[in-house]
Design a protein around this motif. Sequence first.
Motif, PDB file in Angstrom:
ATOM      1  N   GLU A  86      25.168  -1.448  26.468  1.00 24.32           N
ATOM      2  CA  GLU A  86      25.735  -1.863  25.182  1.00 24.32           C
ATOM      3  C   GLU A  86      24.914  -2.982  24.563  1.00 24.32           C
ATOM      4  N   LYS A  87      24.533  -3.929  25.402  1.00 24.26           N
ATOM      5  CA  LYS A  87      23.759  -5.086  24.933  1.00 24.26           C
ATOM      6  C   LYS A  87      22.434  -4.648  24.312  1.00 24.26           C
ATOM      7  N   ASN A  88      21.844  -3.570  24.857  1.00 22.18           N
ATOM      8  CA  ASN A  88      20.531  -3.133  24.386  1.00 22.18           C
ATOM      9  C   ASN A  88      20.577  -1.903  23.486  1.00 22.18           C
ATOM     10  N   ALA A  89      21.777  -1.435  23.163  1.00 19.27           N
ATOM     11  CA  ALA A  89      21.915  -0.200  22.372  1.00 19.27           C
ATOM     12  C   ALA A  89      21.223  -0.300  21.017  1.00 19.27           C
ATOM     13  N   GLU A  90      21.373  -1.424  20.355  1.00 22.63           N
ATOM     14  CA  GLU A  90      20.775  -1.559  19.026  1.00 22.63           C
ATOM     15  C   GLU A  90      19.258  -1.447  19.098  1.00 22.63           C
ATOM     16  N   SER A  91      18.643  -2.081  20.100  1.00 24.50           N
ATOM     17  CA  SER A  91      17.185  -1.985  20.274  1.00 24.50           C
ATOM     18  C   SER A  91      16.767  -0.568  20.642  1.00 24.50           C
ATOM     19  N   LEU A  92      17.531   0.057  21.570  1.00 24.18           N
ATOM     20  CA  LEU A  92      17.178   1.402  22.017  1.00 24.18           C
ATOM     21  C   LEU A  92      17.311   2.427  20.893  1.00 24.18           C
ATOM     22  N   LEU A  93      18.268   2.211  20.008  1.00 25.38           N
ATOM     23  CA  LEU A  93      18.501   3.148  18.902  1.00 25.38           C
ATOM     24  C   LEU A  93      17.802   2.708  17.615  1.00 25.38           C
ATOM     25  N   SER A  94      16.977   1.672  17.702  1.00 23.54           N
ATOM     26  CA  SER A  94      16.403   1.080  16.488  1.00 23.54           C
ATOM     27  C   SER A  94      15.578   2.060  15.662  1.00 23.54           C
ATOM     28  N   SER A  95      14.864   2.969  16.305  1.00 20.50           N
ATOM     29  CA  SER A  95      14.066   3.926  15.531  1.00 20.50           C
ATOM     30  C   SER A  95      14.971   4.904  14.790  1.00 20.50           C
ATOM     31  N   ARG A  96      16.082   5.263  15.390  1.00 26.77           N
ATOM     32  CA  ARG A  96      17.052   6.109  14.698  1.00 26.77           C
ATOM     33  C   ARG A  96      17.678   5.314  13.554  1.00 26.77           C
ATOM     34  N   TYR A  97      17.970   4.064  13.827  1.00 24.86           N
ATOM     35  CA  TYR A  97      18.599   3.207  12.828  1.00 24.86           C
ATOM     36  C   TYR A  97      17.674   2.986  11.639  1.00 24.86           C
ATOM     37  N   ASN A  98      16.399   2.681  11.932  1.00 26.42           N
ATOM     38  CA  ASN A  98      15.444   2.378  10.865  1.00 26.42           C
ATOM     39  C   ASN A  98      15.080   3.609  10.046  1.00 26.42           C
ATOM     40  N   GLN A  99      15.104   4.793  10.700  1.00 23.16           N
ATOM     41  CA  GLN A  99      14.667   6.006  10.016  1.00 23.16           C
ATOM     42  C   GLN A  99      15.810   6.953   9.683  1.00 23.16           C
ATOM     43  N   GLY A 100      17.003   6.685  10.212  1.00 19.98           N
ATOM     44  CA  GLY A 100      18.133   7.559   9.953  1.00 19.98           C
ATOM     45  C   GLY A 100      18.011   8.907  10.632  1.00 19.98           C
ATOM     46  N   HIS A 101      17.268   8.991  11.746  1.00 23.72           N
ATOM     47  CA  HIS A 101      17.039  10.264  12.432  1.00 23.72           C
ATOM     48  C   HIS A 101      18.203  10.662  13.332  1.00 23.72           C
ATOM     49  N   GLY A 102      18.311  11.960  13.557  1.00 20.48           N
ATOM     50  CA  GLY A 102      19.077  12.484  14.673  1.00 20.48           C
ATOM     51  C   GLY A 102      20.558  12.673  14.453  1.00 20.48           C
ATOM     52  N   SER A 103      21.159  12.075  13.435  1.00 22.98           N
ATOM     53  CA  SER A 103      22.598  12.207  13.304  1.00 22.98           C
ATOM     54  C   SER A 103      23.038  12.545  11.896  1.00 22.98           C
ATOM     55  N   GLY A 104      22.122  12.474  10.940  1.00 19.77           N
ATOM     56  CA  GLY A 104      22.536  12.600   9.556  1.00 19.77           C
ATOM     57  C   GLY A 104      23.074  11.264   9.061  1.00 19.77           C
ATOM     58  N   LYS A 105      23.488  10.411   9.975  1.00 23.07           N
ATOM     59  CA  LYS A 105      23.961   9.062   9.652  1.00 23.07           C
ATOM     60  C   LYS A 105      23.253   8.078  10.562  1.00 23.07           C
ATOM     61  N   LYS A 106      23.014   6.893  10.041  1.00 22.06           N
ATOM     62  CA  LYS A 106      22.418   5.854  10.874  1.00 22.06           C
ATOM     63  C   LYS A 106      23.445   5.383  11.901  1.00 22.06           C
ATOM     64  N   PRO A 107      22.979   4.993  13.096  1.00 22.65           N
ATOM     65  CA  PRO A 107      23.904   4.354  14.035  1.00 22.65           C
ATOM     66  C   PRO A 107      24.524   3.129  13.372  1.00 22.65           C
ATOM     67  N   LYS A 108      25.737   2.787  13.754  1.00 20.23           N
ATOM     68  CA  LYS A 108      26.400   1.663  13.100  1.00 20.23           C
ATOM     69  C   LYS A 108      27.130   0.794  14.112  1.00 20.23           C
ATOM     70  N   TRP A 109      27.283  -0.458  13.758  1.00 19.80           N
ATOM     71  CA  TRP A 109      28.024  -1.394  14.587  1.00 19.80           C
ATOM     72  C   TRP A 109      29.513  -1.176  14.336  1.00 19.80           C
ATOM     73  N   ASN A 110      30.263  -1.011  15.423  1.00 15.57           N
ATOM     74  CA  ASN A 110      31.703  -0.818  15.333  1.00 15.57           C
ATOM     75  C   ASN A 110      32.380  -2.126  15.706  1.00 15.57           C
ATOM     76  N   ALA A 111      32.829  -2.856  14.706  1.00 14.75           N
ATOM     77  CA  ALA A 111      33.372  -4.195  14.934  1.00 14.75           C
ATOM     78  C   ALA A 111      34.634  -4.175  15.794  1.00 14.75           C
ATOM     79  N   THR A 112      35.442  -3.118  15.675  1.00 13.78           N
ATOM     80  CA  THR A 112      36.681  -3.086  16.444  1.00 13.78           C
ATOM     81  C   THR A 112      36.436  -2.862  17.925  1.00 13.78           C
ATOM     82  N   SER A 113      35.408  -2.091  18.269  1.00 10.80           N
ATOM     83  CA  SER A 113      35.168  -1.839  19.692  1.00 10.80           C
ATOM     84  C   SER A 113      33.992  -2.646  20.233  1.00 10.80           C
ATOM     85  N   SER A 114      33.402  -3.501  19.393  1.00 15.99           N
ATOM     86  CA  SER A 114      32.235  -4.292  19.784  1.00 15.99           C
ATOM     87  C   SER A 114      31.153  -3.404  20.375  1.00 15.99           C
TER      88      SER A 114
END
Length: 200
Positions: free
Chosen positions: A80-108
């Motif tokens: 969990e701690k490293n998820a943002e870094s590991l998914l950063s290329s998907r996040y930066n490019q919007g690949h793989g899901s049709g939606k960018k990965p997102k931070w879920n504030a309720t579930s941290s």
Amino acid sequence: MMTEDEIQFFKSYLDDSKVVLEYGCGGSTLEYSKLVKKYISIENEKEWYDLINEEMIASSGGNIYTYLESPISSSDEGLEKNAESLLSSRYNQGHGSGKKPKWNATSSSFNHTDTRDGHEWHTLINYVNKPLELIDEYGKFDIVLVDGVAREFCTYRAKDLIKDDGLIFIHDFKRTHYYGILNFYEIVKQVDTLALLRLK
């Protein structure tokens, strides 16, 4: 499917003293297991596992060990701690899901569902971590080949699974949405889409 050059590249590191772990079983499992001491494979899809496992049992020399770890939501603080870094290329490019990965504030947590396999990464945590349970039985691995789902997370986990001189390979590394793992690893050598990595 690996190209002939990728197959030869991977085979060049195999011999009958090696214990190999593979994320994602398939034809390569049968091919490579003939060349090593033990070949351990982790799969997440039951239908595919049942099909390929039957073939493996029929043709293996007794050195293939397969494990099914079906998707179920779980948690892991380190991932969990490293998820943002590991998914950063998907996040930066919007690949793989049709939606960018997102931070879920309720579930941290940092959420991402991959359209290729249809799984939200939290449902694959047990699959990613299954080899940690197997170290007691097999010891740390000489080689880890990542060729299944949740590749960024499996590759990240591989650092805890290999011997000091162990090797980590990831297949289909032409897919730039996997490049978040380069926050933790660097490429030693790449043949076609098969990359040999080492920790930074």
